[in-house]
Each structure stands twice: as structure tokens, then as C-alpha cells.
Design an enzyme around this catalytic site. Structure first.
Site, PDB file in Angstrom:
ATOM      1  N   SER A 144       8.060  11.743   2.525  1.00  0.00           N
ATOM      2  CA  SER A 144       7.103  12.250   3.240  1.00  0.00           C
ATOM      3  C   SER A 144       7.758  13.215   4.088  1.00  0.00           C
ATOM      4  O   SER A 144       8.708  13.111   4.343  1.00  0.00           O
ATOM      5  CB  SER A 144       6.217  11.227   4.167  1.00  0.00           C
ATOM      6  OG  SER A 144       5.374  11.986   4.891  1.00  0.00           O
ATOM      7  N   TYR A 159       6.899   4.479  10.017  1.00  0.00           N
ATOM      8  CA  TYR A 159       6.726   5.145   8.854  1.00  0.00           C
ATOM      9  C   TYR A 159       7.721   6.460   8.577  1.00  0.00           C
ATOM     10  O   TYR A 159       8.293   6.372   7.417  1.00  0.00           O
ATOM     11  CB  TYR A 159       5.133   5.777   8.757  1.00  0.00           C
ATOM     12  CG  TYR A 159       4.873   6.480   7.566  1.00  0.00           C
ATOM     13  CD1 TYR A 159       4.325   5.709   6.410  1.00  0.00           C
ATOM     14  CD2 TYR A 159       4.762   7.964   7.383  1.00  0.00           C
ATOM     15  CE1 TYR A 159       4.017   6.346   5.333  1.00  0.00           C
ATOM     16  CE2 TYR A 159       4.232   8.563   6.258  1.00  0.00           C
ATOM     17  CZ  TYR A 159       4.034   7.784   5.157  1.00  0.00           C
ATOM     18  OH  TYR A 159       3.463   8.522   4.014  1.00  0.00           O
TER      19      TYR A 159
HETATM   20  N1  LIG Z   1      -1.617  11.099   1.580  1.00  0.00           N
HETATM   21  C1  LIG Z   1      -0.791  11.813   2.152  1.00  0.00           C
HETATM   22  O1  LIG Z   1      -1.142  12.514   3.089  1.00  0.00           O
HETATM   23  C2  LIG Z   1       0.567  11.398   1.901  1.00  0.00           C
HETATM   24  C3  LIG Z   1       1.564  12.111   2.381  1.00  0.00           C
HETATM   25  C4  LIG Z   1       3.098  12.051   2.248  1.00  0.00           C
HETATM   26  C5  LIG Z   1       3.286  10.817   1.539  1.00  0.00           C
HETATM   27  N2  LIG Z   1       2.310  10.042   0.993  1.00  0.00           N
HETATM   28  C6  LIG Z   1       2.732   8.699   0.328  1.00  0.00           C
HETATM   29  O2  LIG Z   1       2.061   8.748  -0.928  1.00  0.00           O
HETATM   30  C7  LIG Z   1       2.023   7.620  -1.513  1.00  0.00           C
HETATM   31  C8  LIG Z   1       0.593   7.354  -2.011  1.00  0.00           C
HETATM   32  O3  LIG Z   1      -0.236   7.477  -1.120  1.00  0.00           O
HETATM   33  P1  LIG Z   1      -1.798   7.909  -1.206  1.00  0.00           P
HETATM   34  O4  LIG Z   1      -2.057   8.934   0.048  1.00  0.00           O
HETATM   35  O5  LIG Z   1      -2.182   8.300  -2.592  1.00  0.00           O
HETATM   36  O6  LIG Z   1      -2.599   6.661  -0.663  1.00  0.00           O
HETATM   37  P2  LIG Z   1      -3.356   5.665  -1.367  1.00  0.00           P
HETATM   38  O7  LIG Z   1      -3.926   4.693  -0.376  1.00  0.00           O
HETATM   39  O8  LIG Z   1      -4.627   6.043  -2.127  1.00  0.00           O
HETATM   40  O9  LIG Z   1      -2.544   4.899  -2.480  1.00  0.00           O
HETATM   41  C9  LIG Z   1      -1.626   4.037  -2.048  1.00  0.00           C
HETATM   42  C10 LIG Z   1      -1.597   3.013  -3.195  1.00  0.00           C
HETATM   43  O10 LIG Z   1      -0.544   2.142  -2.952  1.00  0.00           O
HETATM   44  C11 LIG Z   1      -0.937   0.727  -3.389  1.00  0.00           C
HETATM   45  N3  LIG Z   1      -0.159  -0.155  -2.607  1.00  0.00           N
HETATM   46  C12 LIG Z   1      -0.061  -0.303  -1.138  1.00  0.00           C
HETATM   47  N4  LIG Z   1       0.493  -1.433  -0.999  1.00  0.00           N
HETATM   48  C13 LIG Z   1       1.112  -1.783  -2.049  1.00  0.00           C
HETATM   49  C14 LIG Z   1       2.165  -2.711  -2.370  1.00  0.00           C
HETATM   50  N5  LIG Z   1       2.774  -3.523  -1.439  1.00  0.00           N
HETATM   51  N6  LIG Z   1       2.430  -2.793  -3.717  1.00  0.00           N
HETATM   52  C15 LIG Z   1       2.026  -2.121  -4.690  1.00  0.00           C
HETATM   53  N7  LIG Z   1       1.109  -1.137  -4.402  1.00  0.00           N
HETATM   54  C16 LIG Z   1       0.602  -1.039  -3.082  1.00  0.00           C
HETATM   55  C17 LIG Z   1      -2.498   0.814  -2.956  1.00  0.00           C
HETATM   56  O11 LIG Z   1      -3.136  -0.226  -3.386  1.00  0.00           O
HETATM   57  C18 LIG Z   1      -2.876   2.351  -3.376  1.00  0.00           C
HETATM   58  O12 LIG Z   1      -3.222   2.190  -4.766  1.00  0.00           O
HETATM   59  C19 LIG Z   1       2.270   6.643  -0.342  1.00  0.00           C
HETATM   60  O13 LIG Z   1       3.600   6.283  -0.446  1.00  0.00           O
HETATM   61  C20 LIG Z   1       2.195   7.511   1.001  1.00  0.00           C
HETATM   62  O14 LIG Z   1       2.840   6.917   1.774  1.00  0.00           O
HETATM   63  C21 LIG Z   1       1.013  10.307   1.251  1.00  0.00           C
END
Ligand SMILES: NC(=O)c1ccc[n+]([C@@H]2O[C@H](COP(=O)([O-])OP(=O)(O)OC[C@H]3O[C@@H](n4cnc5c(N)ncnc54)[C@H](O)[C@@H]3O)[C@@H](O)[C@H]2O)c1
Length: 253
Positions: A144, A159
């Protein structure tokens, strides 16, 4: 079609508006057979069933808690049993929490670090032997912009720490497994419009964040899926240990 005949495992790929789900869709559109791994078996299976069909077998949905080593091992046994060789692993699962340093409890730290960082180790350990024995593959890990700029977007310091740990782990794995044909890279998105922020991202916060983004919009899940596609495909055949920013210019460094 960049992934015809390939197999891909994507963690955290069940949530409807999530980056993992968008990636699963894009990979299937490009001909990959996909294993959707997520906490809830039924949601993972539903997500897999909704993907565009490919010629070399059904997509599958498998329960996997990335924070739990045994769960990752069980998911790899199920996935390898169905697919045989695994070509692509996307370590995408993650959770966040907007708290300040002095408010982080031991439990918060453990939860955030174990899902975001330790989960990358667990799932990589579960799939690398298969990749190594089948001539190599590509692993992409979700970090991130919070790791690079010390948070300040949404997630707390725990985080940022976990996502920064992912960068070190991915680079070390890239060095270790390059000789057996496994590439390992990371992506560092800015703020992407998914459900991860829940109802905690207020309209005021959104306006503030937009002021710092030269491309003048928040990211879409597809923006990140496209970069995962590049890293998974042969377009990036000579790229390993790299970190790719997907942030609209929020951090230019
Ligand atoms: N959305 C943002 O702004 C952003 C920015 C930078 C990084 N990220 C990263 O992107 C990734 C995806 O996030 P997103 O924004 O699509 O959110 P999201 O909540 O839509 O997706 C996250 C997914 O991970 C699953 N999950 C959570 N804990 C888990 C576990 N212990 N084992 C397996 N699956 C698990 C959830 O059920 C969900 O399907 C994450 O790692 C997040 O930290 C997101």
C-alpha cells in the site's frame, strides 16, 4: 489474451467490489483458470462461479484464512488437487483499521499484521514448492502507499508497518526464488474505491484526499487488477523484486 491456459490463485477475491474480485474477473477474461480464496467458502464459490468461463476447466472457490498457516496449507492441497500446476499467486487479502499509535491494542496489532503480512508468508510457503517443481511462476503481493508514506490515508500505523513488511518479504523472496524461475513483485495502491474502508471514510476525508491526487480521481479496483495482470503475465518476464505504484500520483518519488 495474456493468460491463456494459465492457473491463478487469488486471496481475498470474494468481496463484490474488491480488488481481488476485479482481478479474478480480469484474469479469467484473459484465459486464466482461477482459484478464489477467501474467508467464507460459500462466498468464494459464488465468486468463482460468476467468472467468465475458460477452456481448461472450472474456476474454484476455496475457504482460506491467510492468517492461519494450516488453513493456507489446506487451501493449497485443494487447489493443487484441482488444478495441478499453479502458475500465478496473488497475495491480495488484507484488512485495515483507522486508529492512532497510542490506541493500538495488542490484539489489533496481531490481527492487522497476521492478515496483511504473515498471510503473505503463509500462502507463499504453501504454493512456492508447486511453482518451483513446475518450472516457475509469478507472485504478486499487495502492499500500500501507506507503507511508503507512513500512512496518513486511512489505515493506522500497524497497517503501514504490515504493508511495509510485505515489501521486504517480497523482495527477499524475489532474490531467493529468481533462480528457480519464480518472480515476486509488489503493488502499492493509493486509495481505491472498495468496501475495505466500511463507513469510516467520510465525504470530507474523500475531498481532502482528492486534493493530493494529480490525476484527480480515486482509484478503481480495475486500476489495480490491470497492474496485477501485467505482473502475472509474460509482459513482465524480466521484472522481479519491483514495487509498482498505482496511486494516481498521490506519491511521486
Ligand atoms: N482499497 C484501498 O484503498 C487499498 C489501498 C491499498 C491497498 N489495499 C489492499 O488491497 C487488498 C484488497 O483490499 P480491497 O480494498 O479490495 O478490500 P475488500 O475488503 O473488498 O477485500 C479484501 C478481501 O480480503 C478478504 N479477507 C480478509 N481477511 C482475510 C483473511 N484472513 N484470509 C483471507 N481473506 C481475507 C475479505 O473477505 C475480502 O474479500 C488488501 O490487502 C488491502 O489492504 C487496498
Amino acid at each position: 489474451m495474456l493468460l491463456t491456459g494459465r492457473t491463478a490463485v487469488i486471496s481475498g477475491a470474494a468481496s463484490k467490489r474488491g480488488i481481488g474480485r476485479a482481478t479474478a474477473e480480469l484474469f479469467a477474461e484473459h484465459g486464466a483458470r482461477v482459484a478464489v480464496l477467501d474467508l467464507d467458502a460459500e462466498a468464494a464459490q459464488e465468486a468463482a462461479a460468476a467468472l467468465p468461463k475458460v477452456g481448461h476447466g472450472e474456476h474454484i472457490g476455496v475457504r482460506c484464512d491467510v492468517a492461519d498457516r494450516a488453513s493456507c496449507e489446506a487451501a493449497s492441497v485443494a487447489t493443487i488437487g484441482a488444478f495441478g500446476a499453479i502458475n500465478i499467486l496473488i497475495n491480495n487479502a488484507g484488512i485495515t483499521q483507522p486508529v492512532k499509535t497510542l490506541d493500538i491494542t495488542g490484539k489489533d496489532w496481531e490481527r492487522i499484521v497476521s492478515v496483511n503480512m504473515t498471510g503473505v508468508l503463509h500462502l507463499s510457503q504453501a504454493f512456492i514448492p508447486n511453482m518451483r517443481d513446475n518450472g516457475g511462476g509469478s507472485i504478486a503481493c499487495m502492499s500500500s502507499v501507506s507503507a511508503q508514506r507512513g500512512g496518513g490515508i486511512f489505515g493506522g500505523p500497524h497497517y503501514s508497518a504490515a504493508k511495509a513488511g510485505v515489501l521486504g518479504l517480497a523482495k527477499a523472496m524475489a532474490r531467493e526464488f529468481g533462480p528457480v524461475g519464480i518472480r515476486v513483485n509488489s503493488v502499492t495502491p493509493g486509495l481505491i474505491q472498495t468496501d475495505i474502508t466500511g463507513d469510516k471514510l467520510t465525504p470530507e476525508m474523500r475531498v481532502d484526499i482528492l486534493k493530493g491526487i494529480p490525476l484527480n480521481r480515486l482509484g478503481e479496483a480495475r486500476d489495480v487488477a490491470n497492474i496485477y495482470l501485467f505482473l502475472a503475465s509474460d509482459l513482465s518476464a524480466y521484472v522481479t523484486g519491483a514495487v509498482l505504484d498505482v496511486n494516481g500520483g498521490m506519491l511521486i518519488h
